[in-house]
Design a protein around this motif. Structure first.
Motif, PDB file in Angstrom:
ATOM      1  N   TYR A 156       0.824  -1.209   0.000  1.00 59.33           N
ATOM      2  CA  TYR A 156       0.000   0.000   0.000  1.00 59.33           C
ATOM      3  C   TYR A 156       0.861   1.263   0.000  1.00 59.33           C
ATOM      4  CZ  TYR A 156      -3.086   3.767   1.260  1.00 59.33           C
ATOM      5  OH  TYR A 156      -3.744   4.970   1.262  1.00 59.33           O
ATOM      6  N   LEU A 157       1.944   1.256   0.764  1.00 65.03           N
ATOM      7  CA  LEU A 157       2.804   2.441   0.806  1.00 65.03           C
ATOM      8  C   LEU A 157       3.402   2.733  -0.575  1.00 65.03           C
ATOM      9  CD1 LEU A 157       4.562   2.037   4.263  1.00 65.03           C
ATOM     10  CD2 LEU A 157       2.759   3.668   3.632  1.00 65.03           C
ATOM     11  N   THR A 158       3.722   1.687  -1.323  1.00 60.60           N
ATOM     12  CA  THR A 158       4.205   1.866  -2.687  1.00 60.60           C
ATOM     13  C   THR A 158       3.107   2.474  -3.549  1.00 60.60           C
ATOM     14  OG1 THR A 158       5.690  -0.017  -2.440  1.00 60.60           O
ATOM     15  CG2 THR A 158       5.186   0.683  -4.698  1.00 60.60           C
ATOM     16  N   HIS A 159       1.895   1.954  -3.401  1.00 62.16           N
ATOM     17  CA  HIS A 159       0.750   2.481  -4.152  1.00 62.16           C
ATOM     18  C   HIS A 159       0.416   3.911  -3.719  1.00 62.16           C
ATOM     19  CE1 HIS A 159      -3.117   2.721  -6.118  1.00 62.16           C
ATOM     20  NE2 HIS A 159      -3.676   3.011  -4.962  1.00 62.16           N
ATOM     21  N   ARG A 160       0.471   4.164  -2.416  1.00 64.02           N
ATOM     22  CA  ARG A 160       0.152   5.495  -1.881  1.00 64.02           C
ATOM     23  C   ARG A 160       1.082   6.548  -2.465  1.00 64.02           C
ATOM     24  NH1 ARG A 160       1.592   9.231   1.601  1.00 64.02           N
ATOM     25  NH2 ARG A 160       0.069  10.266   2.946  1.00 64.02           N
ATOM     26  N   ALA A 161       2.333   6.194  -2.704  1.00 65.62           N
ATOM     27  CA  ALA A 161       3.307   7.131  -3.277  1.00 65.62           C
ATOM     28  C   ALA A 161       2.890   7.589  -4.672  1.00 65.62           C
ATOM     29  CB  ALA A 161       4.693   6.506  -3.310  1.00 65.62           C
ATOM     30  N   THR A 162       2.089   6.797  -5.375  1.00 65.95           N
ATOM     31  CA  THR A 162       1.598   7.222  -6.692  1.00 65.95           C
ATOM     32  C   THR A 162       0.461   8.223  -6.557  1.00 65.95           C
ATOM     33  OG1 THR A 162      -0.035   5.424  -6.916  1.00 65.95           O
ATOM     34  CG2 THR A 162       2.220   4.984  -7.696  1.00 65.95           C
ATOM     35  N   ILE A 163      -0.192   8.243  -5.406  1.00 68.29           N
ATOM     36  CA  ILE A 163      -1.293   9.187  -5.146  1.00 68.29           C
ATOM     37  C   ILE A 163      -0.734  10.498  -4.609  1.00 68.29           C
ATOM     38  CG2 ILE A 163      -3.399   9.587  -3.820  1.00 68.29           C
ATOM     39  CD1 ILE A 163      -3.650   6.495  -3.659  1.00 68.29           C
ATOM     40  N   SER A 164       0.141  10.381  -3.586  1.00 67.07           N
ATOM     41  CA  SER A 164       0.745  11.553  -2.973  1.00 67.07           C
ATOM     42  C   SER A 164       2.038  11.142  -2.282  1.00 67.07           C
ATOM     43  CB  SER A 164      -0.212  12.168  -1.951  1.00 67.07           C
ATOM     44  OG  SER A 164       0.430  13.190  -1.224  1.00 67.07           O
TER      45      SER A 164
END
Length: 147
Positions: free
Chosen positions: A90-98
């Protein structure tokens, strides 16, 4: 005279399997939220208020800040290894959001993209209905996922 205390509803094994089968089809963020709520016995407000600096992935620990708890006491809780895997993804994915530090769970909708996620009741309702375990919704309305 002693007061009777109603015990919380606890799903039987088949109900948990049904809930988990439905949850497996949820987006990564929702699966992580459910896993953290279960592992750390988090209330809705505690879960939605988590920040990136509340995490200690190396020790699989999570800080629940005093201002988000009912009793105004901070606590440190552990989470499981499988939840740690979800968190890393999720943290990897979250980095694509913000890339901004702050609120852990971000909205991905067009209306309030990258803003704080305030509630997860819609997700819990969907899981309860689709799994055929309506008691799960009632228990989640008590603000804590049964563990």
């Amino acid at each position: 005279m002693r007061r009777l205390v109603k015990l919380p509803w606890i799903p039987i094994e088949q109900q948990w399997l049904d809930i988990l089968a439905v949850a497996a089809a949820e987006p990564l963020r929702n699966r992580l939220m459910l896993a953290l709520a279960y592992d750390a016995a988090l209330r809705c407000e505690e879960l939605c208020a988590l920040r990136t600096d509340d995490l200690d992935p190396a020790r699989r620990m999570l800080r629940v800040r005093a201002e988000t708890t009912k009793n105004r006491l901070e606590r440190i809780v552990r989470y499981s290894a499988p939840t740690g895997v979800l968190l890393r993804e999720y943290l990897t994915h979250r980095a694509t959001i913000s890339r901004a530090r702050g609120t852990l769970f971000l909205s991905e909708s067009r209306r309030d993209h990258a803003e704080r996620l305030w509630t997860w009741s819609k997700m819990l309702r969907r899981i309860a209905i689709n799994s055929g375990v309506p008691q799960f919704l009632a228990c989640s309305q008590d603000r804590r996922v049964v563990s």
